[in-house]
Design a protein around this motif. Structure first.
Motif, short mmCIF file in Angstrom:
data_model
loop_
_atom_site.label_atom_id
_atom_site.label_comp_id
_atom_site.label_asym_id
_atom_site.label_seq_id
_atom_site.Cartn_x
_atom_site.Cartn_y
_atom_site.Cartn_z
N THR A 36 47.21 47.31 43.64
CA THR A 36 46.59 46.25 44.79
C THR A 36 46.03 45.05 44.45
N TRP A 37 45.14 45.32 44.00
CA TRP A 37 44.11 44.22 43.25
C TRP A 37 44.71 43.83 41.87
N VAL A 38 44.67 42.39 41.78
CA VAL A 38 45.01 41.96 40.32
C VAL A 38 44.17 40.57 40.19
N ARG A 39 43.89 40.38 38.98
CA ARG A 39 43.04 39.28 38.56
C ARG A 39 43.64 37.78 39.08
N ALA B 214 40.78 38.35 48.75
CA ALA B 214 40.20 38.34 47.17
C ALA B 214 38.62 38.54 47.29
N ARG B 215 38.25 39.12 46.06
CA ARG B 215 36.74 39.36 45.78
C ARG B 215 36.51 39.19 44.35
N ARG B 216 35.14 39.41 44.19
CA ARG B 216 34.70 39.22 42.91
C ARG B 216 33.93 40.60 42.58
N PRO B 217 34.47 41.61 42.20
CA PRO B 217 33.51 42.98 42.02
C PRO B 217 32.57 42.58 41.28
N TRP C 213 39.63 38.63 42.02
CA TRP C 213 40.60 39.43 42.02
C TRP C 213 41.35 39.32 43.67
N VAL C 214 42.70 39.42 43.56
CA VAL C 214 43.26 39.19 44.65
C VAL C 214 44.20 40.54 44.95
N ASN C 215 43.94 40.66 46.31
CA ASN C 215 44.59 41.76 47.10
C ASN C 215 46.10 41.50 47.27
N LEU C 216 46.94 42.06 46.72
CA LEU C 216 48.49 41.57 46.95
C LEU C 216 49.04 42.20 48.23
N GLY D 221 41.07 48.30 51.13
CA GLY D 221 40.37 48.35 50.34
C GLY D 221 39.19 47.74 50.34
N LYS D 222 38.80 47.21 51.60
CA LYS D 222 37.59 46.45 51.62
C LYS D 222 36.21 47.55 51.33
N PRO D 223 35.31 47.19 50.53
CA PRO D 223 34.40 47.98 50.15
C PRO D 223 33.53 48.62 51.28
N ASP D 224 33.48 49.82 51.47
CA ASP D 224 32.61 50.60 52.49
C ASP D 224 33.19 50.27 53.89
N GLY D 225 34.36 49.81 54.20
CA GLY D 225 34.92 49.54 55.25
C GLY D 225 34.09 48.44 56.35
N ARG D 226 33.29 47.54 55.56
CA ARG D 226 32.59 46.67 56.28
C ARG D 226 33.31 45.46 56.93
#
Length: 72
Positions: free
Chosen positions: A3-6, A36-39, A46-49, A66-71
């Motif tokens: 799902t997430w790729v660089r 997209a996010r920077r973990p 990283w980009v969410n396909l 996959g957004k962290p914590d559902g925020r």
């Protein structure tokens, strides 16, 4: 399937450029932590396909993708 790729891999797959991705994030067309996010601990974006496919099809994300914590 991933799902997430660089960012570099996303650009290889899509033909997109890093500048275009950053431009979409800056303009708000893509949302941080959705498209997209920077973990934490990573120097790379990283980009969410799944979320990008929704965007390309003209759909709003159907889930938090996959957004962290559902925020919001």
């Amino acid at each position: 399937m991933l799902t997430w790729v660089r960012l570099k891999r996303y650009c290889e797959l899509s033909g997109d450029t890093p500048a275009a991705v950053r431009g979409r994030l800056k303009s708000g067309r893509w949302l941080r932590d959705i498209h997209a996010r920077r973990p934490e601990g990573s120097e790379e974006l990283w980009v969410n396909l799944d979320a990008v496919n929704d965007w390309a099809a003209g759909r709003l994300p159907t889930t938090d993708h996959g957004k962290p914590d559902g925020r919001q």
